[in-house]
Design an enzyme around this catalytic site. Sequence first.
Site, short mmCIF file in Angstrom:
data_model
loop_
_atom_site.label_atom_id
_atom_site.label_comp_id
_atom_site.label_asym_id
_atom_site.label_seq_id
_atom_site.Cartn_x
_atom_site.Cartn_y
_atom_site.Cartn_z
N ILE A 118 0.87 -1.19 0.00
CA ILE A 118 0.00 0.00 0.00
C ILE A 118 0.90 1.24 0.00
O ILE A 118 1.79 1.35 0.84
CB ILE A 118 -0.90 0.03 1.28
CG1 ILE A 118 -1.91 -1.13 1.27
CG2 ILE A 118 -1.63 1.38 1.43
CD1 ILE A 118 -2.98 -1.09 0.19
N HIS A 119 0.68 2.15 -0.95
CA HIS A 119 1.42 3.41 -0.89
C HIS A 119 0.72 4.57 -1.58
O HIS A 119 1.21 5.69 -1.52
CB HIS A 119 2.82 3.24 -1.51
CG HIS A 119 2.78 3.19 -3.01
ND1 HIS A 119 2.48 2.06 -3.71
CD2 HIS A 119 2.98 4.16 -3.95
CE1 HIS A 119 2.50 2.32 -5.01
NE2 HIS A 119 2.80 3.59 -5.18
N ARG A 120 -0.39 4.31 -2.26
CA ARG A 120 -1.06 5.36 -3.04
C ARG A 120 -1.52 6.50 -2.11
O ARG A 120 -2.09 6.23 -1.04
CB ARG A 120 -2.29 4.76 -3.61
CG ARG A 120 -2.67 4.58 -4.99
CD ARG A 120 -2.06 5.12 -6.15
NE ARG A 120 -1.32 4.07 -6.82
CZ ARG A 120 -0.22 4.25 -7.51
NH1 ARG A 120 0.27 5.47 -7.66
NH2 ARG A 120 0.40 3.27 -8.08
#
Length: 363
Positions: free
Chosen positions: A205-207
């Site tokens: 997850i990084h958005r």
Amino acid sequence: MKIVSIVGARPQFIKAAAVSRVLRKTQGVREVLVHTGQHYDANMSEVFFEELEIPRPDYNLGIGSATHGAQTGRMLEAIEEVLFKEKPDWVLVYGDTNSTLAGALAAVKLHILVAHIEAGLRSFNRCMPEEINRVLTDHASDVLFAPTQTAVENLRREGISEERIHLVGDVMYDAALYYGKKAERQSQILNRLELRPKEYILATIHRAENTDDPQRLCAIFEGFAEVAQEIKVVLPLHPRTRAALVQTGLYDKVVRNISLIEPVGYLDMVMLEKNARLIATDSGGVQKEAFFYRVPCLTLREETEWVELVDLGWNRVIPPTSKERVSAGIRESLQASGGLDGYPYGDGKAAEKIIKSIASSEK
Ligand code: UD1
Ligand code: UDP
């Protein structure tokens, strides 16, 4: 012919590795590699240069982190300086980061030819910083190397002339084929983490839309923590996400259940992907790699640019609006079998087609 390639963020090192390998074998072309310094931690940058056989950058601009305007502006100025000095025939830019836009803009203003690799991707969500970067870069570029037929159609719809568009396939597929075998030989990550094939979920997850919205961040990580009571969840943690988890106080809550690990090198990542039972992600690259290795994927976003994955049934897209939605999405995906077979990302020779096209172009 001199080509300046601009990279700066993790996925660009992987894409550039595939292209650079071909470029440097081609007679009559010379590459000057510029790293903007957008990503700078050793495990977000250095590791890729070490293991992917990418030559060291000729320039590291050391721009680092900042707000969008400040980061892009500083890159623009620093890249321009390099271009003044190097006077290349072409500038190559990759993907959709701030480094991509800065590179394209600096070059087009100096009337240097620009080629955009991974052109034509659209989410049609203008809240995403990447969507703005893609649209502006495509319209500033002279040649657009599209990875898919959908990307070609997106470009056509925006009025980009046919001769500028080249359907070549996806350089990430080239990379997956080449490094997939190398990963099998070299990576020890499964042993190191004591993981058994198909007995864990791999998550990333990084958005911005997920990390910068505390409600979404909470829904995702609490959803993962719930599922982790039944099946191990391994998550290489992007520094942006680590910072957001610490800031919202979620880190201490979820670290007990989820196997949070530092970002890993590409070969280890490939091994983790290949052997996962399911991949849950908001990454563009990871969605595709799940498919390359035929692992079902759940995308925790409102939409995806890689629509072929959904059409083929290998990817499901679920907006992570609540913990229940996330955990139910994962459970359903765990039950689903794989999708249809297909090769929407080319034949693994995208880089060759790109370099052939550039090398044969009139100056
Ligand atoms: C960027 C790209 C995104 C891409 C992603 C790949 C933009 C707008 N976004 O997002 O499209 O999917 O890279 O990973 O270009 N940080 C560190 N160390 C690093 C790098 C970042 O600590 O080496 C932290 C900093 O707190 C920084 C934050 O992560 O502020 C975000 O980094 P940034 O490069 O601005 O965006 P990404 O989220 O990495
Ligand atoms: N990746 C990696 N190590 C990690 C996480 C991702 O090598 O810990 C690789 C992944 O295999 C893919 C690329 O980085 O090739 C994707 O980058 P990211 O998810 O950061 O960006 P995006 O593709 O969403 O722009």
